[in-house]
Design a protein around this motif. Structure first.
Motif, PDB file in Angstrom:
ATOM      1  N   LYS A 120       4.426  49.259 -10.615  1.00  0.00           N
ATOM      2  CA  LYS A 120       4.868  48.156 -11.481  1.00  0.00           C
ATOM      3  C   LYS A 120       4.136  46.861 -11.124  1.00  0.00           C
ATOM      4  CE  LYS A 120       7.208  50.194 -14.327  1.00  0.00           C
ATOM      5  NZ  LYS A 120       6.526  50.398 -15.587  1.00  0.00           N
ATOM      6  N   GLN A 121       3.955  46.613  -9.849  1.00  0.00           N
ATOM      7  CA  GLN A 121       3.223  45.413  -9.422  1.00  0.00           C
ATOM      8  C   GLN A 121       1.757  45.518  -9.839  1.00  0.00           C
ATOM      9  OE1 GLN A 121       4.469  42.652  -8.163  1.00  0.00           O
ATOM     10  NE2 GLN A 121       2.498  41.634  -7.949  1.00  0.00           N
ATOM     11  N   ALA A 122       1.174  46.690  -9.657  1.00  0.00           N
ATOM     12  CA  ALA A 122      -0.228  46.882 -10.052  1.00  0.00           C
ATOM     13  C   ALA A 122      -0.388  46.696 -11.561  1.00  0.00           C
ATOM     14  CB  ALA A 122      -0.700  48.276  -9.635  1.00  0.00           C
ATOM     15  N   GLU A 123       0.521  47.269 -12.340  1.00  0.00           N
ATOM     16  CA  GLU A 123       0.457  47.119 -13.796  1.00  0.00           C
ATOM     17  C   GLU A 123       0.570  45.646 -14.203  1.00  0.00           C
ATOM     18  OE1 GLU A 123       2.308  51.435 -15.205  1.00  0.00           O
ATOM     19  OE2 GLU A 123       3.630  49.685 -15.069  1.00  0.00           O
ATOM     20  N   GLU A 124       1.457  44.945 -13.543  1.00  0.00           N
ATOM     21  CA  GLU A 124       1.630  43.517 -13.841  1.00  0.00           C
ATOM     22  C   GLU A 124       0.340  42.751 -13.550  1.00  0.00           C
ATOM     23  OE1 GLU A 124       3.585  40.319 -15.375  1.00  0.00           O
ATOM     24  OE2 GLU A 124       4.264  42.398 -15.372  1.00  0.00           O
ATOM     25  N   LEU A 125      -0.287  43.045 -12.431  1.00  0.00           N
ATOM     26  CA  LEU A 125      -1.549  42.375 -12.087  1.00  0.00           C
ATOM     27  C   LEU A 125      -2.661  42.751 -13.068  1.00  0.00           C
ATOM     28  CD1 LEU A 125      -1.428  42.719  -8.189  1.00  0.00           C
ATOM     29  CD2 LEU A 125      -1.189  40.601  -9.531  1.00  0.00           C
ATOM     30  N   LEU A 126      -2.696  44.009 -13.476  1.00  0.00           N
ATOM     31  CA  LEU A 126      -3.714  44.447 -14.439  1.00  0.00           C
ATOM     32  C   LEU A 126      -3.515  43.768 -15.795  1.00  0.00           C
ATOM     33  CD1 LEU A 126      -3.809  48.245 -13.536  1.00  0.00           C
ATOM     34  CD2 LEU A 126      -5.724  46.629 -13.291  1.00  0.00           C
ATOM     35  N   LYS A 127      -2.272  43.561 -16.183  1.00  0.00           N
ATOM     36  CA  LYS A 127      -1.972  42.956 -17.484  1.00  0.00           C
ATOM     37  C   LYS A 127      -2.148  41.443 -17.492  1.00  0.00           C
ATOM     38  CE  LYS A 127       2.160  45.024 -17.971  1.00  0.00           C
ATOM     39  NZ  LYS A 127       3.477  45.355 -18.557  1.00  0.00           N
ATOM     40  N   THR A 128      -1.778  40.789 -16.417  1.00  0.00           N
ATOM     41  CA  THR A 128      -1.657  39.332 -16.463  1.00  0.00           C
ATOM     42  C   THR A 128      -2.759  38.568 -15.729  1.00  0.00           C
ATOM     43  OG1 THR A 128      -0.231  39.307 -14.505  1.00  0.00           O
ATOM     44  CG2 THR A 128       0.848  39.452 -16.673  1.00  0.00           C
ATOM     45  N   THR A 129      -3.644  39.279 -15.044  1.00  0.00           N
ATOM     46  CA  THR A 129      -4.707  38.576 -14.321  1.00  0.00           C
ATOM     47  C   THR A 129      -6.060  39.155 -14.700  1.00  0.00           C
ATOM     48  OG1 THR A 129      -4.804  40.061 -12.404  1.00  0.00           O
ATOM     49  CG2 THR A 129      -3.165  38.283 -12.335  1.00  0.00           C
ATOM     50  N   SER A 130      -7.077  38.442 -14.331  1.00  0.00           N
ATOM     51  CA  SER A 130      -8.442  38.961 -14.531  1.00  0.00           C
ATOM     52  C   SER A 130      -9.028  39.417 -13.199  1.00  0.00           C
ATOM     53  CB  SER A 130      -9.316  37.875 -15.171  1.00  0.00           C
ATOM     54  OG  SER A 130      -9.344  36.747 -14.330  1.00  0.00           O
ATOM     55  N   LEU A 131      -8.146  39.651 -12.227  1.00  0.00           N
ATOM     56  CA  LEU A 131      -8.602  40.142 -10.924  1.00  0.00           C
ATOM     57  C   LEU A 131      -9.305  41.484 -11.091  1.00  0.00           C
ATOM     58  CD1 LEU A 131      -5.418  39.444  -8.730  1.00  0.00           C
ATOM     59  CD2 LEU A 131      -7.557  38.151  -8.729  1.00  0.00           C
ATOM     60  N   SER A 132     -10.311  41.705 -10.285  1.00  0.00           N
ATOM     61  CA  SER A 132     -10.996  42.999 -10.309  1.00  0.00           C
ATOM     62  C   SER A 132     -10.087  44.056  -9.682  1.00  0.00           C
ATOM     63  CB  SER A 132     -12.310  42.911  -9.526  1.00  0.00           C
ATOM     64  OG  SER A 132     -12.025  42.771  -8.147  1.00  0.00           O
ATOM     65  N   PHE A 152      -3.113  55.075  -8.164  1.00  0.00           N
ATOM     66  CA  PHE A 152      -2.697  54.649  -9.499  1.00  0.00           C
ATOM     67  C   PHE A 152      -2.781  55.812 -10.488  1.00  0.00           C
ATOM     68  CE2 PHE A 152      -2.923  52.664 -13.641  1.00  0.00           C
ATOM     69  CZ  PHE A 152      -2.035  51.602 -13.538  1.00  0.00           C
ATOM     70  N   ARG A 153      -3.872  56.552 -10.423  1.00  0.00           N
ATOM     71  CA  ARG A 153      -4.049  57.667 -11.346  1.00  0.00           C
ATOM     72  C   ARG A 153      -3.029  58.786 -11.088  1.00  0.00           C
ATOM     73  NH1 ARG A 153      -9.343  60.109 -13.911  1.00  0.00           N
ATOM     74  NH2 ARG A 153      -8.319  61.704 -15.123  1.00  0.00           N
ATOM     75  N   ARG A 154      -2.776  59.070  -9.816  1.00  0.00           N
ATOM     76  CA  ARG A 154      -1.801  60.112  -9.475  1.00  0.00           C
ATOM     77  C   ARG A 154      -0.403  59.728  -9.998  1.00  0.00           C
ATOM     78  NH1 ARG A 154      -1.551  59.926  -3.979  1.00  0.00           N
ATOM     79  NH2 ARG A 154       0.516  59.040  -3.986  1.00  0.00           N
ATOM     80  N   CYS A 155      -0.038  58.452  -9.913  1.00  0.00           N
ATOM     81  CA  CYS A 155       1.288  58.010 -10.319  1.00  0.00           C
ATOM     82  C   CYS A 155       1.437  57.812 -11.824  1.00  0.00           C
ATOM     83  CB  CYS A 155       1.652  56.711  -9.608  1.00  0.00           C
ATOM     84  SG  CYS A 155       1.873  56.896  -7.830  1.00  0.00           S
ATOM     85  N   THR A 156       0.364  57.410 -12.499  1.00  0.00           N
ATOM     86  CA  THR A 156       0.483  57.075 -13.924  1.00  0.00           C
ATOM     87  C   THR A 156      -0.198  58.092 -14.844  1.00  0.00           C
ATOM     88  OG1 THR A 156      -1.531  55.737 -13.948  1.00  0.00           O
ATOM     89  CG2 THR A 156       0.550  54.612 -13.413  1.00  0.00           C
ATOM     90  N   GLY A 157      -1.116  58.853 -14.309  1.00  0.00           N
ATOM     91  CA  GLY A 157      -1.850  59.805 -15.143  1.00  0.00           C
ATOM     92  C   GLY A 157      -3.096  59.215 -15.778  1.00  0.00           C
ATOM     93  N   ILE A 158      -3.320  57.914 -15.623  1.00  0.00           N
ATOM     94  CA  ILE A 158      -4.527  57.272 -16.154  1.00  0.00           C
ATOM     95  C   ILE A 158      -5.122  56.359 -15.078  1.00  0.00           C
ATOM     96  CG2 ILE A 158      -3.790  57.342 -18.580  1.00  0.00           C
ATOM     97  CD1 ILE A 158      -3.048  54.363 -18.334  1.00  0.00           C
ATOM     98  N   THR A 159      -6.370  55.983 -15.287  1.00  0.00           N
ATOM     99  CA  THR A 159      -7.010  55.100 -14.308  1.00  0.00           C
ATOM    100  C   THR A 159      -6.538  53.663 -14.530  1.00  0.00           C
ATOM    101  OG1 THR A 159      -8.906  54.578 -15.712  1.00  0.00           O
ATOM    102  CG2 THR A 159      -9.094  56.546 -14.286  1.00  0.00           C
ATOM    103  N   ALA A 160      -6.741  52.838 -13.534  1.00  0.00           N
ATOM    104  CA  ALA A 160      -6.369  51.425 -13.630  1.00  0.00           C
ATOM    105  C   ALA A 160      -7.180  50.732 -14.727  1.00  0.00           C
ATOM    106  CB  ALA A 160      -6.573  50.738 -12.287  1.00  0.00           C
ATOM    107  N   ASN A 161      -8.469  51.060 -14.826  1.00  0.00           N
ATOM    108  CA  ASN A 161      -9.302  50.468 -15.881  1.00  0.00           C
ATOM    109  C   ASN A 161      -8.814  50.870 -17.263  1.00  0.00           C
ATOM    110  OD1 ASN A 161     -11.170  48.840 -14.516  1.00  0.00           O
ATOM    111  ND2 ASN A 161     -12.411  50.616 -13.947  1.00  0.00           N
TER     112      ASN A 161
END
Length: 171
Positions: A120-132, A152-161
């Motif tokens: 959830k924290q990773a998703e929030e950072l991916l959605k709301t920031t431009s951090l690499s 991330f992929r193991r938990c969500t089924g997709i890559t972070a990108n």
């Protein structure tokens, strides 16, 4: 809380008995006798109100207290602390006991709850920031970004990108 009128009458008659006994008895044993009558009154009141309190879930079990504290810790530290040992140390419990309690009470393993919080924290950072991805990985204290990507992929089924791209498309 509404107590039946017969119960109310029982309580007040017990109070009246204590008052009458105390005012009419001038013996040395009065203090002890009044104490025992007060204990009897407390017994009556507790028997009348305890079922009401239990039905309203005002009493929590020790297990529920542990679970509540675990989720408070998880909300506060979950994006950085992924070890069951950390939470068990904070709660002064063995990791095995905490794990089995969480599984028993919630139906999900403790590691699943921890992963959920990290994701959830990773998703929030991916959605709301431009951090690499590497910066997000560092912020979440992964050893390296490839480990974060696998996690991330193991938990969500997709890559972070892919997650970031899908979010941008939906937005």
């Amino acid at each position: 809380m509404k107590v039946e009128s017969t119960a109310r009458k029982l309580i007040w008659s017990t109070v009246k008995l204590i008052q009458d006994y105390h005012s009419k008895t001038k013996e040395d044993s009065t203090v002890e006798s009044v104490q025992y009558l007060l204990y009897a009154l407390l017994e009556v009141v507790s028997k009348l109100y305890l079922p009401i309190i239990k039905n309203n879930s005002l009493l929590q079990t020790r297990s529920q207290d542990i679970i509540d504290h675990f989720f408070e810790l998880l909300n506060k530290h979950g994006h950085l602390e992924r070890s069951v040992l950390f939470y068990s140390d904070q709660l002064h419990l063995s990791p095995q006991y905490l794990s089995s309690l969480i599984k028993k009470e919630t139906g999900k393993p403790i590691k699943q709850w921890i992963s959920y919080r990290v994701i959830k924290q990773a998703e929030e950072l991916l959605k709301t920031t431009s951090l690499s991805i590497k910066e997000i990985s560092n912020q979440l204290q992964f050893v390296d970004s490839s480990l974060f990507c696998r996690y991330f992929r193991r938990c969500t089924g997709i890559t972070a990108n892919t997650y970031r791209e899908n979010y941008k498309i939906k937005k």
